[in-house]
Motif scaffolding. Structure first.
Motif, PDB file in Angstrom:
ATOM      1  N   ASN A  25       0.796  -1.213   0.000  1.00 19.03           N
ATOM      2  CA  ASN A  25       0.000   0.000   0.000  1.00 19.03           C
ATOM      3  C   ASN A  25       0.838   1.276   0.000  1.00 19.03           C
ATOM      4  OD1 ASN A  25      -2.514  -1.152  -0.143  1.00 19.03           O
ATOM      5  ND2 ASN A  25      -2.676  -1.456   2.065  1.00 19.03           N
ATOM      6  N   ARG A  49     -14.270   4.541  -8.467  1.00 24.98           N
ATOM      7  CA  ARG A  49     -14.749   3.510  -7.539  1.00 24.98           C
ATOM      8  C   ARG A  49     -16.277   3.448  -7.521  1.00 24.98           C
ATOM      9  NH1 ARG A  49     -12.885   5.576  -3.238  1.00 24.98           N
ATOM     10  NH2 ARG A  49     -10.793   4.715  -3.559  1.00 24.98           N
ATOM     11  N   ARG A 132      -8.591  -2.744  -9.993  1.00 25.62           N
ATOM     12  CA  ARG A 132      -8.426  -2.854  -8.540  1.00 25.62           C
ATOM     13  C   ARG A 132      -9.780  -2.841  -7.828  1.00 25.62           C
ATOM     14  NH1 ARG A 132      -6.728   1.311  -5.011  1.00 25.62           N
ATOM     15  NH2 ARG A 132      -8.248   2.573  -6.146  1.00 25.62           N
ATOM     16  N   ASP A 133     -10.637  -1.903  -8.209  1.00 24.90           N
ATOM     17  CA  ASP A 133     -11.929  -1.779  -7.545  1.00 24.90           C
ATOM     18  C   ASP A 133     -12.801  -3.006  -7.787  1.00 24.90           C
ATOM     19  OD1 ASP A 133     -11.106   0.712  -6.688  1.00 24.90           O
ATOM     20  OD2 ASP A 133     -12.083   1.782  -8.325  1.00 24.90           O
ATOM     21  N   VAL A 136     -11.748  -5.669  -5.302  1.00 23.39           N
ATOM     22  CA  VAL A 136     -12.230  -5.338  -3.957  1.00 23.39           C
ATOM     23  C   VAL A 136     -13.723  -5.624  -3.831  1.00 23.39           C
ATOM     24  CG1 VAL A 136     -12.553  -3.471  -2.284  1.00 23.39           C
ATOM     25  CG2 VAL A 136     -10.429  -3.615  -3.599  1.00 23.39           C
ATOM     26  N   SER A 142      -7.843  -4.456  -0.913  1.00 28.99           N
ATOM     27  CA  SER A 142      -7.436  -3.314  -1.730  1.00 28.99           C
ATOM     28  C   SER A 142      -5.928  -3.103  -1.702  1.00 28.99           C
ATOM     29  CB  SER A 142      -8.140  -2.045  -1.236  1.00 28.99           C
ATOM     30  OG  SER A 142      -7.857  -0.955  -2.091  1.00 28.99           O
ATOM     31  N   TRP A 143      -5.432  -2.397  -2.689  1.00 30.95           N
ATOM     32  CA  TRP A 143      -4.036  -1.953  -2.710  1.00 30.95           C
ATOM     33  C   TRP A 143      -3.995  -0.576  -3.348  1.00 30.95           C
ATOM     34  CZ3 TRP A 143      -6.056  -5.644  -5.957  1.00 30.95           C
ATOM     35  CH2 TRP A 143      -6.002  -5.382  -7.339  1.00 30.95           C
ATOM     36  N   GLN A 144      -2.955   0.174  -3.066  1.00 33.42           N
ATOM     37  CA  GLN A 144      -2.818   1.508  -3.644  1.00 33.42           C
ATOM     38  C   GLN A 144      -2.287   1.394  -5.067  1.00 33.42           C
ATOM     39  OE1 GLN A 144      -0.525   3.852  -0.806  1.00 33.42           O
ATOM     40  NE2 GLN A 144      -2.424   4.699  -0.013  1.00 33.42           N
TER      41      GLN A 144
END
Length: 329
Positions: A25, A49, A132-133, A136, A142-144
């Protein structure tokens, strides 16, 4: 004593994984960085998102579609949204990309971002964030995402010739991933994205009846084979789709790897991860200590996604920021 040591080791592993997750992250990409839009478009990530969330709630299968689209984008021309361009002879028209889904989600997010921050957020970043979203929303961690990508101006179907394929051997898969700086760990981890999504019969029916001219693929669990054969009859055209992760098609977790162990991998390229020593050891790691295995997989998945999403970046003055994701400016 054994129970004591097990508790200590489990505690140590948990602390290690939490630390690893923290590192994921804070990771930055090469030429991109976390928080790239913090001043120029502070709501960029939240807009993407909420858009993905709205679409996936209406159709959960879009999560796998967006993840796959990002993968297909990065393996051709790098992660520059070239797969989103429309027109004769573009990547979108290549056979390997005909089944891609989720374009409308990216277009929706782009429309909203252009209204909020005109000419600022690239389509390449929207697709990366959406992938990414999607994970999740499917139950993953999640990750940055490092951002700052720019959009490419070139998209040719003829370039879509070396994507990982459902019939690839381990050696071929390793070669294809290594060409982009991704190692065996990344290979197994990213293939774990098949935890969500489905595939068409044409991509695995060769395993069901006449595999190498000698009946069904022996690596398929005998009790599972009749189910697959009924879904994909021989010499027939069917629109049936089969979950890549049997029983948990929309849930991002480690059950996909358990299926490989049990001979229930659908694609040949997936199942061979269990038959090769170098990849089997990684699969086994994701089937380790109960309660921690999912965290281990999620940590590594975030890391590998960051590596993949920084393939062939266009940054600075290279490329452009498209006004519409399906067309160059």
């Amino acid at each position: 004593m054994e129970n004591c040591c097990y508790i200590i080791n489990k505690s140590f592993l948990l602390k290690f994984l939490i630390l690893a997750l923290a590192l994921v992250n804070t990771v930055h990409g090469q030429g991109s960085r976390v928080g790239f839009y913090s001043r120029t478009c502070p709501r960029a990530e939240s807009i993407v998102r909420s858009t993905v969330q709205s679409h996936v709630r209406s159709d959960p299968t879009l999560a796998a579609g967006l993840l796959r689209m990002h993968f297909h984008d990065c393996f051709v021309q790098g992660c520059d949204a070239s797969v989103l361009l429309s027109g004769a002879g573009t990547e979108k028209t290549a056979f390997a990309n005909l089944g891609l889904r989720g374009y409308e989600v990216i277009d929706d997010a782009k429309t909203q971002l252009e209204a909020a921050c005109p000419g600022v957020v690239s389509c390449a970043d929207i697709l990366t964030l959406a992938a990414r979203d999607s994970v999740v929303l499917s139950g993953g961690v999640s990750w940055q995402v490092p951002t700052g990508r720019r959009d490419g101006r070139v998209s040719q179907a003829s370039d879509v010739n070396d994507l990982p394929a459902p019939f690839d051997s381990i050696d071929v898969q390793k070669r294809k991933f290594a060409a982009f700086g991704l190692n065996t760990q990344d290979l197994v981890t990213l293939v774990g994205g098949h935890s969500i999504g489905t595939t068409a019969c044409q991509f695995f029916s060769n395993r069901l009846f006449n595999f190498s001219g000698n009946g069904a693929d022996p690596s398929i669990d005998a009790s599972f084979l009749p189910q697959l054969q009924s879904l994909c009859p021989p010499n027939s055209v069917t629109s049936n789709r089969v979950a890549l992760d049997t029983g948990r098609v929309n849930k991002f977790d480690t059950s996909f790897f358990a299926n490989l162990r049990d001979g229930r991998g659908i694609l040949q390229s997936d199942q061979v991860l269990w038959s090769d020593a170098s990849t089997k050891s990684i699969v086994q790691r994701y089937l380790g200590v109960r309660g921690l295995r999912s965290l281990a997989f999620n940590v590594e998945f975030g890391r590998s996604m960051v590596k993949m999403s920084n393939i062939g970046l266009k940054t600075g003055t290279d490329g452009e920021i498209r006004k519409i994701c399906s067309a160059i400016n």
